[in-house]
Design a protein around this motif. Structure first.
Motif, mmCIF file in Angstrom:
data_model
loop_
_atom_site.group_PDB
_atom_site.id
_atom_site.type_symbol
_atom_site.label_atom_id
_atom_site.label_comp_id
_atom_site.label_asym_id
_atom_site.label_seq_id
_atom_site.Cartn_x
_atom_site.Cartn_y
_atom_site.Cartn_z
ATOM 1 N N GLU A 123 76.684 -15.269 -6.548
ATOM 2 C CA GLU A 123 75.296 -15.691 -6.781
ATOM 3 C C GLU A 123 74.339 -14.966 -5.834
ATOM 4 N N ALA A 124 74.755 -14.751 -4.599
ATOM 5 C CA ALA A 124 73.915 -14.019 -3.637
ATOM 6 C C ALA A 124 73.710 -12.580 -4.119
ATOM 7 N N LEU A 125 74.775 -11.967 -4.617
ATOM 8 C CA LEU A 125 74.657 -10.603 -5.145
ATOM 9 C C LEU A 125 73.747 -10.570 -6.381
ATOM 10 N N GLN A 126 73.850 -11.604 -7.223
ATOM 11 C CA GLN A 126 73.006 -11.683 -8.413
ATOM 12 C C GLN A 126 71.527 -11.868 -8.029
ATOM 13 N N GLU A 127 71.280 -12.631 -6.973
ATOM 14 C CA GLU A 127 69.894 -12.797 -6.482
ATOM 15 C C GLU A 127 69.352 -11.462 -5.970
ATOM 16 N N ASP A 128 70.196 -10.741 -5.229
ATOM 17 C CA ASP A 128 69.790 -9.413 -4.755
ATOM 18 C C ASP A 128 69.498 -8.492 -5.939
ATOM 19 N N LEU A 129 70.340 -8.590 -6.957
ATOM 20 C CA LEU A 129 70.150 -7.779 -8.157
ATOM 21 C C LEU A 129 68.824 -8.124 -8.836
ATOM 22 N N LYS A 130 68.485 -9.389 -8.908
ATOM 23 C CA LYS A 130 67.213 -9.808 -9.506
ATOM 24 C C LYS A 130 66.026 -9.263 -8.690
ATOM 25 N N THR A 131 66.160 -9.288 -7.381
ATOM 26 C CA THR A 131 65.091 -8.764 -6.507
ATOM 27 C C THR A 131 64.901 -7.270 -6.753
ATOM 28 N N ILE A 132 66.005 -6.552 -6.877
ATOM 29 C CA ILE A 132 65.940 -5.107 -7.142
ATOM 30 C C ILE A 132 65.309 -4.852 -8.508
ATOM 31 N N GLU A 133 65.702 -5.632 -9.511
ATOM 32 C CA GLU A 133 65.146 -5.446 -10.851
ATOM 33 C C GLU A 133 63.653 -5.761 -10.888
ATOM 34 N N ALA A 134 63.231 -6.784 -10.135
ATOM 35 C CA ALA A 134 61.801 -7.107 -10.068
ATOM 36 C C ALA A 134 61.021 -5.955 -9.417
ATOM 37 N N ALA A 135 61.566 -5.401 -8.341
ATOM 38 C CA ALA A 135 60.919 -4.271 -7.663
ATOM 39 C C ALA A 135 60.866 -3.058 -8.595
ATOM 40 N N LEU A 136 61.924 -2.868 -9.365
ATOM 41 C CA LEU A 136 61.968 -1.762 -10.307
ATOM 42 C C LEU A 136 60.900 -1.930 -11.386
ATOM 43 N N GLU A 137 60.791 -3.137 -11.930
ATOM 44 C CA GLU A 137 59.766 -3.402 -12.952
ATOM 45 C C GLU A 137 58.361 -3.156 -12.394
ATOM 46 N N LYS A 138 58.164 -3.581 -11.167
ATOM 47 C CA LYS A 138 56.861 -3.393 -10.523
ATOM 48 C C LYS A 138 56.555 -1.902 -10.394
ATOM 49 N N ARG A 139 57.541 -1.122 -9.983
ATOM 50 C CA ARG A 139 57.339 0.336 -9.823
ATOM 51 C C ARG A 139 57.127 1.008 -11.177
ATOM 52 N N LEU A 140 57.856 0.522 -12.199
ATOM 53 C CA LEU A 140 57.686 1.102 -13.536
ATOM 54 C C LEU A 140 56.263 0.866 -14.060
ATOM 55 N N SER A 141 55.732 -0.332 -13.824
ATOM 56 C CA SER A 141 54.344 -0.575 -14.262
ATOM 57 C C SER A 141 53.378 0.240 -13.404
ATOM 58 N N LYS A 142 53.707 0.406 -12.123
ATOM 59 C CA LYS A 142 52.861 1.177 -11.220
ATOM 60 C C LYS A 142 52.835 2.648 -11.632
ATOM 61 N N ILE A 143 53.985 3.145 -12.073
ATOM 62 C CA ILE A 143 54.041 4.554 -12.475
ATOM 63 C C ILE A 143 53.182 4.788 -13.709
ATOM 64 N N THR A 144 53.177 3.837 -14.618
ATOM 65 C CA THR A 144 52.337 3.952 -15.806
ATOM 66 C C THR A 144 50.865 3.971 -15.402
ATOM 67 N N GLU A 145 50.483 3.080 -14.500
ATOM 68 C CA GLU A 145 49.100 3.063 -14.010
ATOM 69 C C GLU A 145 48.738 4.391 -13.349
ATOM 70 N N ARG A 146 49.626 4.905 -12.513
ATOM 71 C CA ARG A 146 49.368 6.174 -11.816
ATOM 72 C C ARG A 146 49.236 7.331 -12.803
ATOM 73 N N GLN A 147 50.089 7.346 -13.809
ATOM 74 C CA GLN A 147 50.025 8.410 -14.813
ATOM 75 C C GLN A 147 48.700 8.357 -15.574
ATOM 76 N N GLU A 148 48.280 7.157 -15.941
ATOM 77 C CA GLU A 148 47.008 7.005 -16.648
ATOM 78 C C GLU A 148 45.835 7.404 -15.756
ATOM 79 N N TYR A 149 45.884 6.982 -14.505
ATOM 80 C CA TYR A 149 44.804 7.317 -13.576
ATOM 81 C C TYR A 149 44.763 8.823 -13.336
ATOM 82 N N LEU A 150 45.915 9.428 -13.156
ATOM 83 C CA LEU A 150 45.986 10.875 -12.941
ATOM 84 C C LEU A 150 45.439 11.613 -14.165
ATOM 85 N N ALA A 151 45.784 11.149 -15.355
ATOM 86 C CA ALA A 151 45.260 11.762 -16.581
ATOM 87 C C ALA A 151 43.739 11.638 -16.634
ATOM 88 N N SER A 152 43.208 10.476 -16.235
ATOM 89 C CA SER A 152 41.743 10.307 -16.250
ATOM 90 C C SER A 152 41.079 11.222 -15.221
#
Length: 177
Positions: A123-152
């Motif tokens: 369960e501790a490993l699964q919690e760590d995995l969830k934290t990593i996945e949340a950080a990954l999702e955050k970065r993926l949305s951030k990359i989309t924002e950065r790409q759009e901003y860079l294009a603008s």
């Protein structure tokens, strides 16, 4: 013996003029006389032409300043694009690292589960995995924002360069005038 004091005379303008003993105050007879100042009469056309020239020179100066401003804006946009590009690359690298970490944690959960590790450990490993996945999702949305901003920013730079070209052409036209 006391030295003789220079005599004070009055020059043509009415101000004091010092005379040196032994020197004549009379101008040299061989010297060319100063030409008399001619009053300069300007025609109406000449006055108007001078005013027109001054107006056009003022327009050129204003246009030159506009070109300088456009150049500064373009350079600022290029610098900002450079910064955003670096941030985008950093975010992409972070995503790659998080994806590797996610795969590692997934492997750890599978291995520990297969090895019969205590439920709390899994369960501790699964919690760590969830934290990593949340950080990954955050970065993926951030990359989309950065790409759009860079294009603008790049679109703004293109428009800026077009406008700068037009302003530069106008300056050249005004200079030719």
């Amino acid at each position: 013996a006391p030295t003789p004091e220079p005599e004070v005379a009055v020059d043509a303008a009415g101000g004091p003029s010092a005379s040196i003993p032994g020197m004549s105050m009379v101008p040299d007879a061989g010297a060319a006389p100063a030409p008399p100042a001619k009053p300069r009469l300007e025609t109406t056309a000449l006055v108007e032409a001078r005013r027109n020239l001054e107006r056009k020179q003022a327009h050129v100066e204003v246009a030159d300043k506009a070109v300088v401003e456009y150049v500064k804006r373009r350079e600022s946009l290029q610098e900002q694009i450079g910064f955003e590009t670096v941030l985008l690359e950093t975010t992409q690298q972070a995503i790659e690292n998080l994806e590797k970490a996610r795969e590692h944690w997934r492997d750890q959960v599978v291995r520990r589960t297969e090895a019969g590790a205590p439920r709390a450990k899994i369960e501790a490993l699964q919690e760590d995995l969830k934290t990593i996945e949340a950080a990954l999702e955050k970065r993926l949305s951030k990359i989309t924002e950065r790409q759009e901003y860079l294009a603008s920013l790049q679109e703004r730079l293109e428009v800026q360069q077009l406008e700068e070209g037009l302003v530069t052409a106008q300056v050249e036209e005004r200079r030719e005038e």
